[in-house]
Design an enzyme around this catalytic site. Structure first.
Site, PDB file in Angstrom:
ATOM      1  N   ASP A   1     -30.604  -6.913  22.718  1.00  0.00           N
ATOM      2  CA  ASP A   1     -29.556  -6.327  21.898  1.00  0.00           C
ATOM      3  C   ASP A   1     -28.556  -7.429  21.601  1.00  0.00           C
ATOM      4  OD1 ASP A   1     -28.785  -4.023  20.482  1.00  0.00           O
ATOM      5  OD2 ASP A   1     -27.065  -3.809  21.810  1.00  0.00           O
ATOM      6  N   ALA A   2     -28.261  -7.611  20.314  1.00  0.00           N
ATOM      7  CA  ALA A   2     -27.421  -8.740  19.908  1.00  0.00           C
ATOM      8  C   ALA A   2     -26.313  -8.255  18.994  1.00  0.00           C
ATOM      9  CB  ALA A   2     -28.271  -9.780  19.189  1.00  0.00           C
TER      10      ALA A   2
ATOM     11  N   LYS B   1     -39.059  -9.215  12.811  1.00  0.00           N
ATOM     12  CA  LYS B   1     -40.010 -10.326  12.806  1.00  0.00           C
ATOM     13  C   LYS B   1     -39.317 -11.679  12.985  1.00  0.00           C
ATOM     14  CE  LYS B   1     -40.628 -11.154   7.797  1.00  0.00           C
ATOM     15  NZ  LYS B   1     -39.507 -10.410   7.212  1.00  0.00           N
TER      16      LYS B   1
ATOM     17  N   ALA C   1     -29.948 -11.591   8.364  1.00  0.00           N
ATOM     18  CA  ALA C   1     -28.694 -10.835   8.579  1.00  0.00           C
ATOM     19  C   ALA C   1     -27.449 -11.720   8.407  1.00  0.00           C
ATOM     20  CB  ALA C   1     -28.729 -10.126   9.936  1.00  0.00           C
ATOM     21  N   PHE C   2     -26.669 -11.924   9.476  1.00  0.00           N
ATOM     22  CA  PHE C   2     -25.396 -12.645   9.354  1.00  0.00           C
ATOM     23  C   PHE C   2     -25.572 -14.175   9.312  1.00  0.00           C
ATOM     24  CE2 PHE C   2     -24.209  -8.687  11.714  1.00  0.00           C
ATOM     25  CZ  PHE C   2     -23.410  -8.134  10.723  1.00  0.00           C
TER      26      PHE C   2
END
Ligand code: IMP
Length: 183
Positions: free
Chosen positions: A63-64, A9, A140-141
């Site tokens: 895609d990361a 999201k 995330a990061f």
């Protein structure tokens, strides 16, 4: 109409904010697709082709990953697995006593229509791995990714601020520029 295939999201919120400045309608569907083992480009090409055929729609997938210089590009293509397992604290442990903190986020957008072959668009942003997590924004990061120009981590930036220069902004902008001339 372009359909963004993702279950994330945060990615949807970022992409919607970027697309709203352009004349392209963006929809999103959470369709799981097989993530092959490979480079960001290979994963995006495969996913975009798979989803466009399955849904009979023009789609983008992304895609990361986070590539840390002193770890020779790790976690890179393993970013989501590393995030789910050792997470940010695990990365900080690996970076304990490491002075070269340079890192890069990369985002590859894969685009495909039901009757064409897929194309990819790469976006990057440079930053540094912070010495501790900072900020509760993003995902995330983000709390680990420090950007000198702002003197803040991505975790301390609003969506609008992150979208001014993030890897995702760069890859989506390249896609949007190309799409606007082709369609
Ligand atoms: P994905 O496979 O494209 O979803 O991305 C792989 C992983 O990279 C994600 O699960 C996140 O852990 C991480 N990642 C990708 N983009 C970002 C970002 O903008 N901020 C923080 N982490 C990210």
């Amino acid at each position: 109409m372009v359909t963004f295939i993702t279950g994330n999201k945060h990615k949807v919120i970022e992409a919607e904010d970027i697309f709203k400045n352009f004349d392209i309608n963006l929809d999103h569907i959470n369709l799981g697709y097989p993530e092959i083992q490979g480079t960001l480009e290979e994963v995006a090409l495969y996913g975009a082709k798979y989803a466009s055929r399955k849904l009979n729609k023009s789609v983008i997938v992304e895609d990361a990953g986070l590539f840390i210089n002193s770890l020779k590009g790790f976690p890179g293509v393993y970013s989501s697995y590393v995030q789910e397992t050792i997470s940010n604290q695990g990365i900080l442990k690996l970076m304990n006593n490491v002075s070269d903190r340079n890192a890069e986020f990369r985002s590859v957008i894969g685009f495909c229509t039901p009757n064409s072959e897929p194309k990819t668009f790469l976006g990057k942003v440079k930053g540094e791995i912070a010495f501790e997590e900072k900020g509760k924004l993003g995902f995330a990061f983000d709390p680990l990714f420090y950007v000198k120009e702002f003197d803040k981590t991505f975790g301390e930036l609003s969506t609008k601020e992150k979208n001014q220069f993030s890897h995702r902004r760069n890859s989506l902008e390249q896609f949007i520029n190309w799409y606007s001339t082709e369609y």
